[in-house]
Structures are given as structure tokens and as C-alpha cells.
Enzyme design. Sequence first.
Site, PDB file in Angstrom:
ATOM      1  N   GLY A   1       0.783  -1.228   0.000  1.00  0.00           N
ATOM      2  CA  GLY A   1       0.000   0.000   0.000  1.00  0.00           C
ATOM      3  C   GLY A   1       0.814   1.276   0.000  1.00  0.00           C
ATOM      4  O   GLY A   1       0.291   2.341   0.362  1.00  0.00           O
ATOM      5  N   LYS A   2       2.072   1.212  -0.415  1.00  0.00           N
ATOM      6  CA  LYS A   2       2.907   2.419  -0.442  1.00  0.00           C
ATOM      7  C   LYS A   2       2.308   3.505  -1.320  1.00  0.00           C
ATOM      8  O   LYS A   2       2.323   4.691  -0.966  1.00  0.00           O
ATOM      9  CB  LYS A   2       4.314   2.093  -0.969  1.00  0.00           C
TER      10      LYS A   2
ATOM     11  N   GLU B   1       8.536   7.435  -3.257  1.00  0.00           N
ATOM     12  CA  GLU B   1       8.057   6.068  -3.055  1.00  0.00           C
ATOM     13  C   GLU B   1       9.066   5.059  -3.571  1.00  0.00           C
ATOM     14  O   GLU B   1       9.486   5.107  -4.728  1.00  0.00           O
ATOM     15  CB  GLU B   1       6.714   5.845  -3.763  1.00  0.00           C
TER      16      GLU B   1
ATOM     17  N   ALA C   1      10.600   1.019  -4.239  1.00  0.00           N
ATOM     18  CA  ALA C   1      10.139  -0.180  -4.946  1.00  0.00           C
ATOM     19  C   ALA C   1      10.241  -1.348  -3.976  1.00  0.00           C
ATOM     20  O   ALA C   1      11.336  -1.703  -3.539  1.00  0.00           O
ATOM     21  CB  ALA C   1      11.007  -0.430  -6.175  1.00  0.00           C
ATOM     22  N   GLY C   2       9.094  -1.918  -3.614  1.00  0.00           N
ATOM     23  CA  GLY C   2       9.120  -3.026  -2.660  1.00  0.00           C
ATOM     24  C   GLY C   2       9.650  -2.585  -1.309  1.00  0.00           C
ATOM     25  O   GLY C   2       9.261  -1.537  -0.789  1.00  0.00           O
TER      26      GLY C   2
ATOM     27  N   LYS D   1       8.876   8.579  -7.961  1.00  0.00           N
ATOM     28  CA  LYS D   1       9.022   7.122  -7.958  1.00  0.00           C
ATOM     29  C   LYS D   1      10.296   6.844  -8.741  1.00  0.00           C
ATOM     30  O   LYS D   1      10.272   6.679  -9.968  1.00  0.00           O
ATOM     31  CB  LYS D   1       7.802   6.468  -8.624  1.00  0.00           C
TER      32      LYS D   1
END
Length: 239
Positions: A17-18, A115, A117-118, A40
Amino acid sequence: MSTLRGMFITGTDTSVGKTIVTSALAATLRTEGLNAGVWKPVQSGGLLGSGATDAERLLQSTGICERPEAVAPFTFEASLAPMLAAKQTGVTLSLKEIIAAGEPLIKRYQALLIEGAGGVAVPLTDDALVIDLISMLHVPVLIVARSGLGTINHTLLTISSLRQRGIPIVGIIMNNSECIDALDDPSAATNTELIERYSGGLKVLGHFPYLHDEANTEMLIHSVRRTIQLAPIRQALSI
């Protein structure tokens, strides 16, 4: 790199849910008068133009007028760790290139919500993980974790990794990414207390509620104001 004012949003895993939490926080801060942007740095699992990538969802949910390719300079189609997804297209990523690609955003906005990644141990390059990017950016971290069973282990491991590198942690947001039934998952009632206890007092800033895919910007902002302690986040961004 220009002086970066911002916060890195990492997850305890993929699909925790990031993106929705980042969107909701950015939208809320913007209503308070902060010219907050989203970044991102690397994304995989889809191509820009599909409308389904994290960068496109960030822009749609926040109302930020920005080109998706500016928000996500490195986008790869394969649903693999970014390093592998990039290699499939003949691209070898480097942290220097990733950071340089974000320079225009750093200059354009008062603060950036970045944000990841993972999780923090996801490979970004041949010799660097997400945590190495965080370290180079010199920003504090907000952790997004699942509310249900298994989250204690994942969250404490994430906290431990960040602390070993001396990276400041703003707090944790538990995301109800699914409509959790207490009868099906009784752990949700005690996970917050146990994470705070075993993390040495790191605070859970709130539980972001389960929202359907059609949630709009107004719903996101309302959810943040109703469920999330914003003071530590504002302080981290020096607002």
C-alpha cells in the site's frame, strides 16, 4: 545533488500500500499549502501509458500536474526486481543516474514524497539495494506495513536494517490493504502494540483504512485526517 527536503516511503514488502499512502499524504500536505511533489525513482511491472503504474496512480490521486515520465524516470515492464527488469531491456542502472534523474523534481517542489520499490532490500543495481539509495538521499523514512498476520516480523526486520545504517525513521503506518475481519485475523488487534514494544518505542502513526479502487482525492485526504498522526510527518519535512 541539490538539497533535498523530503521523506522516503518504503514498504515491508511489495503490494503493502505504499502508493495509496504516498498519494494520500501528498494530497493532504498540498491542501495545507505545501508544494509537495511525488517521485518514484524506479518502477517495474508495467509501462507508462497503461494508467496502472504507480507513477500514474500517484499523479491521478494527488492531482499534481506533472508528466508521468518525470515522476518515474526509470520504468520497466517486467514484474521483477528493478535491477532485473532493467537488464531485460538492456539497461544497467546506477544510483548516480537514478538520483540525477530526480534532480528536476528536487528543484521544482518544496518537498518530495519518494516512493520506493518493494522493501529496503530490493535490488536496484548490480551492487546496490533500495536502502543504499535512501542512504544517499539523506532523507528520513516512513514505513508502510500490512495490518495483518506476519507484519511484526517484516516490520521489525525493516526497522533493524534502517537503524543499522543510521537512517532516521519517522514512524510506521499500518495499511489495511484488505478488509480485515477480526475473526479471520485476530493478530490485527495486537500487531501495533507489539511492533511498538519490540521496536523500542517507534510509533505507529495510524491505520490507513481499506478503500476501494475508486477512492478519489477527497476520500484520501479525509482518510488521512481521520486516521493518521500528521505532526511527525510535518516535522520530518520541516514544515
